[in-house]
Motif scaffolding. Sequence first.
Motif, PDB file in Angstrom:
ATOM      1  N   ALA A 121       0.835  -1.203   0.000  1.00 59.88           N
ATOM      2  CA  ALA A 121       0.000   0.000   0.000  1.00 59.88           C
ATOM      3  C   ALA A 121       0.866   1.247   0.000  1.00 59.88           C
ATOM      4  O   ALA A 121       0.618   2.202  -0.748  1.00 59.88           O
ATOM      5  N   ALA A 146       2.445   1.604  -3.380  1.00 62.07           N
ATOM      6  CA  ALA A 146       1.473   2.063  -4.378  1.00 62.07           C
ATOM      7  C   ALA A 146       1.258   3.566  -4.238  1.00 62.07           C
ATOM      8  O   ALA A 146       1.170   4.292  -5.234  1.00 62.07           O
ATOM      9  N   MET A 147       1.184   4.034  -3.008  1.00 66.04           N
ATOM     10  CA  MET A 147       1.025   5.476  -2.790  1.00 66.04           C
ATOM     11  C   MET A 147       2.236   6.239  -3.302  1.00 66.04           C
ATOM     12  O   MET A 147       2.112   7.264  -3.964  1.00 66.04           O
ATOM     13  N   CYS A 166       2.077   6.520  -7.028  1.00 66.32           N
ATOM     14  CA  CYS A 166       1.147   7.573  -7.461  1.00 66.32           C
ATOM     15  C   CYS A 166       1.832   8.932  -7.415  1.00 66.32           C
ATOM     16  O   CYS A 166       1.745   9.717  -8.357  1.00 66.32           O
ATOM     17  N   LYS A 167       2.493   9.186  -6.311  1.00 63.42           N
ATOM     18  CA  LYS A 167       3.169  10.487  -6.182  1.00 63.42           C
ATOM     19  C   LYS A 167       4.237  10.651  -7.258  1.00 63.42           C
ATOM     20  O   LYS A 167       4.390  11.719  -7.846  1.00 63.42           O
ATOM     21  N   VAL A 201       4.370   9.263 -10.209  1.00 66.78           N
ATOM     22  CA  VAL A 201       3.733   9.528 -11.508  1.00 66.78           C
ATOM     23  C   VAL A 201       3.376  11.002 -11.615  1.00 66.78           C
ATOM     24  O   VAL A 201       3.639  11.661 -12.632  1.00 66.78           O
ATOM     25  N   LEU A 202       2.768  11.541 -10.570  1.00 71.23           N
ATOM     26  CA  LEU A 202       2.338  12.942 -10.602  1.00 71.23           C
ATOM     27  C   LEU A 202       3.534  13.882 -10.733  1.00 71.23           C
ATOM     28  O   LEU A 202       3.519  14.821 -11.533  1.00 71.23           O
ATOM     29  N   ILE A 203       4.569  13.601  -9.955  1.00 75.74           N
ATOM     30  CA  ILE A 203       5.751  14.476  -9.978  1.00 75.74           C
ATOM     31  C   ILE A 203       6.428  14.422 -11.353  1.00 75.74           C
ATOM     32  O   ILE A 203       6.752  15.452 -11.944  1.00 75.74           O
ATOM     33  N   ASN A 234       4.299  16.066 -14.124  1.00 77.04           N
ATOM     34  CA  ASN A 234       4.401  17.521 -14.091  1.00 77.04           C
ATOM     35  C   ASN A 234       5.748  17.981 -14.638  1.00 77.04           C
ATOM     36  O   ASN A 234       5.838  18.994 -15.328  1.00 77.04           O
TER      37      ASN A 234
END
Lengths: 537, 63
Positions: B29, B32-33, B36-37, B39-41, B44
């Motif tokens: 978990a 996975a979190m 996600c971060k 991917v976002l970073i 951007n």
Amino acid sequence: MFKTYSFPKFPYVPSPEQKSGEVRRHRLVIIGAGPIGLAAALDAAAHGLPCVVLDDNDTVSVGSRAVCYAKRTLEVFDRLHVGARMVEKGVSWQHGKVFFKDRRSYEFDLLPEDGNKMPAMINLQQYYLEEYMVDALKDHPDVDLRWKHKVTAIAQHSDHAVLTVETPDGAFTMEADWVIACDGANSSIRAMVGAQFTGQFFQDRFLIADVIMKAAYPTERWFWFDPPFHPNQSVLLHRQPDDVWRIDFQLGWDADADEEKKPEKIIPRVRAMLGDDRPFELEWASVYQFACRRIDNFRYGRVLFAGDAAHQVSPFGARGANTGVQDTDNLIWKLKLVLDGDAPPALIASYHEERAFAADDNLLNSSRATDFITPKSAASRMFRDAVLQLAEDQDASFARALVNSGRLSTPTPYLASSLNTPDADMFAGAMKPGTNCADAPVTVDGRADWFLNQIGGRFTLLSFGPAPVESVSFGRVTAKVLQVGRDIVDATNLLAARYDAAPGTIYLIRPDQYVAARWRAFNETKIVQALARALSA
Amino acid sequence: MDLKLTLNIADPDDFYRELIDSQRHMDSAQAAMMNCKLVLILANHVGDRAVIREALKRAGGAA
Ligand SMILES: Cc1cc2nc3c(=O)[nH]c(=O)nc-3n(C[C@H](O)[C@H](O)[C@H](O)COP(=O)(O)OP(=O)(O)OC[C@H]3O[C@@H](n4cnc5c(N)ncnc54)[C@H](O)[C@@H]3O)c2cc1C
């Protein structure tokens, strides 16, 4: 039944036409006296277009509904002379905070720009909004407001519609050249004309509670994701007049609506949120499931749809009533010109073109916000929480931009509208054809005034400096010159700045205060062409 | 700019170890979190929507 508000009861008055049994033809019948039907009636009255308004009820909106009205909506209300009272009673605000768990994630400011008459937002209970509009309409000679009149059937003909109306005295028939159906999200008129109303229902429930309390929270929009007092869900807080606070609690899909509405369930939730034992009272509470849906066509024959009857949005972003008022702002001047034979019927088609475009923009924004607040899967929930966690880092401004607790209502410019004349001259700034006019402080006859109060209701030629004529006409429609430096003085230079104006700059402005065309120099032929285009002629 | 699919990272074996090691202490978990971060970073940082769209597709995402 309310502690802070007593609901007016509007009298049912039997109409002479029902008594006599004579079938009368009206120019305009508006179905529904919610905010949008009432705004339509005020606008019709302002245009000298007589109308009948039919509502199946005899009071204003009961319960917890619209709260936030945005600047553009207030500008429309101001044109209709009811804006000042709303702003005076309402709570003006422009700042918001978003919290994640027990920490502040970011803050926003809706209107970093001075020199606007209307505030960025006001909060006002929907019943006040409606009451003020009914007051303004009550004694208007051109408006026939009829309570306890329910439309039960509609038949369409090529140049009119026939309505069956039920009152406490039974049913009768009336005819209308045009009908505006403002009968809300559950519109029965929609079904009567065979319109489709499709979209998305969100698998979530929200408890909307109005609470009376003395609280020192600032006048801001506060939104919590996953707060300690309501784990895993979101909460939204807004201040309303009369010490009434609106609190939205996200409950999740499995929540039992009937159970959650009980005071013994609500009170502990509010108590946990307040975190202390200050006294409060419950004014009203409802449980909602939200949807985002749109009618397939805003026009069916002689019936035009406006407000929630045409589009329903989730309330994150406060787009429902706000966009509905802009429907009738767009429609009434067109209807008036067509009814008077001053514009071709094609002008009515531009209502669907412009407002369906705006509705889609609102639906997109509302759906995106709701998807952020109610993620559809465990994976999207994880992305959502990742965004919120990243947003806490002061240097990660990109993540704050992704946090979506509702993008608050702003007008949708009709940039691709067939009524616009595209720019041929060079312009900078926001006032592109199809955009609603920016306000600015001006001086009129030596007195401080506002630009938007000088325009609207008719076509205007805004001329920065002298123009060679006083007006330009196409057929019977005239655009009068409003000369900056003579009719209005732009002492602060804000008007020129907002319109990227130089001496000689000319704007053609529509009756709904939208830019139709603009040029760097006066050219009568081009202005006449643009005016014709803005009339679909 | 197109999505680069030829090697663009110096010392790929070391990069891979660094990636795996960064999640060494995490359960699924938490990892996975973090993904996600990440991917976002990175998205951007890339910025170019066309490139990001291309990458979403390459990773097996719906069009
Ligand atoms: C919890 C909540 C919060 C909201 N918050 C906001 C907000 O902050 N800002 C915002 O802009 N919007 C908000 N909205 C949306 C807003 O309440 C609606 O968009 C608005 O009421 C729509 O107005 P309307 O006139 O189109 O329809 P309605 O308000 O639904 O009015 C329809 C009227 O038609 C009458 N009627 C129906 N059928 C007939 C018939 N057959 N014959 C005659 N009369 C009929 C009804 O009695 C009613 O008076 C919120 C909504 C909810 C539920």
